[in-house]
Design a protein around this motif. Structure first.
Motif: not given
Length: 209
Positions: A186-192
Motif C-alpha cells: 500500500q501507499r500513503f501520504m504521511v507526515r515524515r
C-alpha cells in the motif's frame, strides 16, 4: 595450531584479528565466547606463575636476581598484552552494537527481533544494549517536543509530508492524521516525522513527495 605449540598471546591475537576481519567486512561476527574464556584462563595461569616466581622476594628490602626480574617482566608484559587484546575485542563489538542500534533508529525491539543479529550476541551484550537503550530514551524524552534524537540527520528531510510504500507489514501506527494500518504494497501520504523510524528500519520506503 596445537596447544603444545601455541605461544603465550597467540589466542589473544586471534581475538584482535577477528575484530579486524569484522571491521573490514562491516559485519558483526558471532561472539567468540570459547576463545575469550581461553584467553582469560591463560591470564590466570600467567598471574599464578608471576606470583610463584616472586613469592620469595616479597619481603621489603630483598632484591631478586636478574633472571627472576627478567621472568617477572615477561609474565607482566604478557598479562598486560592479553588484557589489551581482550579489551580491544570487546570495545570493537560495543562500538559495532551502538552502530547497529542507531542504524535501527533506536528501536531495541526491532534490533533484538532480528534473530540473525541476536544469535551473534553474548548475554552480556544484550544487557549492554538494554542499558544503552534506557540511557538514550531518557535523554530523548528531554527533547521530544523539539527534536527526535534518534532520527536520521545524515539526510535531513526537505518536505514535511512524503508518499511511502509499505515494504513489510508493520500494523497500525498512530500518526498525526490518525491511526493507519500499514499493509505491504500500500501507499500513503504521511507526515515524515510520524514514520521516520519505520523508514530507517526498512518497513517503509519513500516513493514521492
Amino acid at each position: 595450531m596445537d596447544s603444545e605449540n601455541r605461544l603465550f598471546g597467540d589466542q589473544a591475537m586471534a581475538l584482535v584479528n577477528e575484530a579486524r576481519r569484522s571491521n573490514a567486512s562491516g559485519t558483526l561476527s558471532k561472539y567468540n565466547d570459547p576463545l575469550v574464556r581461553s584467553v582469560c584462563r591463560e591470564m590466570r595461569t600467567l598471574d599464578i606463575d608471576l606470583s610463584r616466581i616472586t613469592a620469595d622476594y616479597e619481603v621489603e628490602g630483598s632484591k631478586p636476581p636478574e633472571e627472576v626480574l627478567a621472568a617477572a617482566s615477561f609474565y607482566h608484559v604478557a598479562l598486560r598484552r592479553n588484557k589489551r587484546c581482550v579489551l580491544a575485542y570487546q570495545n570493537h563489538r560495543l562500538e559495532k552494537l551502538k552502530e547497529l542500534y542507531w542504524g535501527a533508529a533506536g528501536s531495541l525491539a526491532h534490533l533484538l527481533g532480528d534473530q540473525d543479529i541476536r544469535s551473534r550476541l553474548s548475554p552480556h551484550e544484550i544487557d549492554f544494549l538494554r542499558s544503552y537503550n534506557e540511557i538514550v530514551q531518557d535523554f530523548r524524552a528531554d527533547f521530544e517536543d523539539v527534536l527526535d534524537v534518534v532520527g536520521d540527520v545524515t539526510n535531513p528531510p526537505k518536505e514535511l509530508n512524503v508518499i511511502v510504500r509499505v515494504v513489510k507489514d508493520c500494523g497500525t501506527i498512530q500518526t498525526e492524521l490518525g491511526p493507519i494500518d500499514f499493509q505491504r504494497g500500500q501507499r500513503f501520504m504521511v507526515r515524515r516525522s510520524d514514520i521516520e523510524q519505520l523508514i530507517t528500519q526498512g518497513f517503509l520506503e519513500i516513493v514521492g513527495k
